[in-house]
Write an enzyme that holds these catalytic residues in place. Structure first.
Site, short mmCIF file in Angstrom:
data_model
loop_
_atom_site.label_atom_id
_atom_site.label_comp_id
_atom_site.label_asym_id
_atom_site.label_seq_id
_atom_site.Cartn_x
_atom_site.Cartn_y
_atom_site.Cartn_z
N ASP A 105 4.23 19.60 26.01
CA ASP A 105 4.37 20.61 26.53
C ASP A 105 5.47 20.01 27.87
OD1 ASP A 105 3.24 22.33 25.27
OD2 ASP A 105 1.43 21.83 26.02
N HIS A 143 9.21 -12.95 -5.48
CA HIS A 143 7.98 -12.33 -6.19
C HIS A 143 8.62 -12.04 -7.85
CE1 HIS A 143 9.81 -9.16 -3.95
NE2 HIS A 143 9.43 -8.29 -5.04
N GLU A 165 8.89 4.75 -0.87
CA GLU A 165 9.59 4.05 -2.06
C GLU A 165 9.58 4.62 -3.54
OE1 GLU A 165 11.24 1.43 -1.49
OE2 GLU A 165 10.60 1.42 0.58
#
Length: 662
Positions: free
Chosen positions: A523, A178, A404
């Site tokens: 519990d 990208h 991030e």
């Protein structure tokens, strides 16, 4: 429902929906062979996965990561995650490598990037360049704003959003390669990455848009129009006596998908229409106008959204009948029935569909070895071979973004599994920033000026939760149980696990890694060995799991087990091998539950002191170790060993010494 209005018409709209939760299709269908799905990425072998993982996150050179170097680097990775340092690709190591995570490399504790970069100012700007189609823009904006606030709450840093120009932190979504040289890897695996503070790409944060981005609990659907415009779908919701876990076209003749924004539609009548390209588009240059089908693009007619003409894989459409002439377009929103991955470009599931001659009415894992749920996007997979994965819980954009943005502030990965900056993604419902995270960020920027400061001397007060250490602290466990042959120790949101008592257990690990729907503190817990199901108690409710899958309809109130309404919590529970009955302890009393008949035995409750030799009230846990002939009762930091046949107490010992190997 016919009275519900909608804008326009949706010719040829597919009416079947992909049900969230993706239950198996026909239960009567025989087991199917595992096949190769077109467009699917073949899973890596364990060795291939290890080499790539150690190269990406631990610096083992891919071309020279030979057996010796691999073994040494593998031990570093195992040490980081608290695994046994075997240097071997054992099951726990491979399981860890296959978990979804951040794409940044791992460094121990709250260490920083090389040379400890940090912003030299406290006023930081950010800009959202692109959006995911999984969420409406308002939800994305809010998730990012809340993620920045995680850090501004504990530091002098202040974050402001700009809409144009160059910001300190540029935020975008992308797929595979990208533009920054650090490609993503498709669905799951790497979720996001961020750069350390600095000029250029410094601080920039990128999110993998092959993931399903949610708020961590399934698709987030904001409705349009109807009488609840802008509100969120409520799943499940009740309509005509039936629960729906996704948008539906039931009750309509126009094919539009809708949902209720409250649980009971029949009572409240609140509804809206689920996102669909026939209602509106996102981005582009058409100001949200709906798709116009068919439309022409480069001389070809399209009757549905397409990715043609784009290299990023995003689905789009023309908003007039001729894109070539008008150049008007928008991106298609994800719907509650859209698929992920596969080879159908996000097209919706179609039900029923035929696969290997069998008909499926809902999502299925048939044909797959990884158990992932999928559907066909046409009526016949055998003929068309078009498919995609069904939506799951997705990944919380808020939690991943907060992680991030920690990198964007200068923090590296933490070795503390309870820290936000731990590399592996685990959904946390009621998120709190850990003390490890706070210590790390305040080492860089100092404390928030809004937080009260104590002028006196003494240790700095703890601001966030601290991960417990079993050998240096006297821990009182919330629950202990033997589940699928392993012994699990529970404390708050953490667990430790071992096969043999006395061996130092692996951990701490997050409970949510194994049983994600549980509250932060339980519990009691026990395993019903007849069905191999784990049963958890918290407050006045209980949860039943098959492996890591929560059984449908849970949690349920304690009263549905047959406990009286005045019992608001359980102290301990275990299934006794002597008679195959389950014993539930609360205060000074206990009950006996028949797992076969699914009801309490008559004659209970009874007092613990009247039936169990030397066993105290208000227990913490009870375990009957398989094949040992003994049961173990835990209270505080000690345990009592009971011989099952004679009911004689044969030993009192230290949990830390005898069970934790300290």
């Amino acid at each position: 429902m016919e009275a519900l209005g909608a804008r326009g018409a949706l010719a040829g709209f597919l009416r079947a929906l992909c049900v969230l939760g993706c239950l198996l299709g026909r239960a009567t269908a025989p087991p199917s062979p595992v096949i190769k799905f077109p467009g699917d990425v073949a899973p890596k072998t364990d060795k291939e996965l290890a080499v790539q993982y150690l190269n990406t996150f631990y610096g083992c050179p891919k071309d020279s990561c030979n057996l010796f170097v691999l073994k040494d680097t593998l031990k570093k990775m195992q040490k980081f995650f608290g695994l046994p340092q075997t240097g071997e690709l054992d099951q726990s190591t491979i399981e860890t490598m296959r978990k979804p995570r951040c794409g940044n490399p791992d460094v121990a504790n709250y260490n920083f990037f090389p040379r400890k970069p940090k912003w030299d100012k406290n006023q930081i700007t950010y800009r959202i360049i692109g959006y995911t189609p999984d969420l409406d823009p308002e939800t994305v904006d809010d998730a990012f704003a809340r993620a920045f606030q995680v850090w501004s709450n504990v530091t002098p840093l202040r974050f402001s959003r700009i809409h144009d120009g160059e910001a300190d932190i540029m935020i975008n979504f992308g797929r595979w390669e990208h533009g920054d040289g650090y490609p993503f890897d498709g669905k799951d695996g790497l979720l996001a990455h961020a750069f350390a503070p600095g000029t250029g790409v410094g601080g920039d944060s990128h999110f993998d848009d092959d993931e399903l981005w949610t708020l961590g609990e399934g698709q987030v659907v904001r409705v349009k129009y109807g009488n609840a415009d802008g509100e969120y779908c409520k799943f499940p919701f009740l309509f005509n006596g039936k629960e729906y876990t996704s948008c539906t076209d039931t009750g309509r003749s126009d094919g539009f998908l809708w949902c209720s924004t409250t649980y009971n539609f029949e009572k409240d009548g609140k509804y809206g229409f689920c996102p669909h390209e026939a209602l509106f588009t996102m981005g582009g240059n058409a100001d949200g106008q709906p798709c116009k089908f068919p439309f022409r693009f480069q001389g070809t007619s399209y009757s549905s959204c397409t990715t043609e003409g784009r290299t990023d894989g995003y689905r789009w459409c023309g908003t007039t009948e001729d894109y070539d002439r008008d150049k008007k377009y928008g991106f298609c929103p994800e719907t509650a029935m859209s698929t992920i991955g596969g080879n159908s470009e996000g097209a919706p599931c179609v039900f029923p569909f035929t696969f290997l001659g069998n008909k499926y009415e809902s999502c299925t894992s048939a044909g797959r070895s990884d158990g992932k749920m999928w559907c066909a996007t046409s009526t016949n997979y055998d003929d068309d071979r078009k498919w995609g994965f069904c939506p799951d819980q997705g990944y919380s954009l808020f939690l991943v973004a907060a992680h991030e943005f920690g990198h964007a502030m200068g923090l590296e990965h933490s070795q503390d599994p309870g820290a936000l900056m731990a590399p592996i993604y685990t959904y946390t419902k009621n998120f709190r920033l850990s003390q490890d995270d706070i210590k790390g960020i305040q080492e860089l920027y100092g404390a928030s000026p809004d937080a009260g400061t104590d002028a006196g001397t003494g240790p700095t007060p703890t601001l966030g939760p601290v991960t417990p250490e079993i050998c240096t602290q006297d821990i009182v466990f919330d629950g202990i149980a033997q589940i699928r042959g392993e012994i699990f120790f529970f404390k708050d949101r953490f667990i430790w696990r071992t096969v043999t008592p006395g061996d130092k257990p692996m951990g701490p690990l997050l409970v949510a890694t194994f049983w994600p729907e549980l509250p932060e503190k339980i519990d009691a817990v026990y395993e019903a060995p007849q069905e191999e199901k784990a049963v958890f108690f918290a407050g006045n409710e209980y949860w039943v799991y098959s492996a890591s899958t929560l059984e449908r309809g849970y949690p349920k109130p304690l009263t549905s087990l047959g406990l009286p309404p005045d019992v608001q919590r359980v102290d301990a529970a275990f299934n006794w091998s002597k008679n195959k009955k389950t014993y539930i302890f609360a205060g000074d009393k206990f009950w006996r539950y028949n797992e076969v008949k699914k009801k309490m035995d008559p004659g209970f409750p009874r007092l613990i002191a009247d039936a169990w030799n030397a066993i105290p009230d208000h227990l913490d846990a009870v375990v009957d170790l398989q094949g040992s002939g003994h049961s173990y009762f835990f209270k505080g930091t000690y345990y009592l060993k009971l011989e099952n046949q004679s009911l004689k107490s044969v030993k009192v010992g230290s949990i830390k010494t005898d069970w934790l190997g300290c």
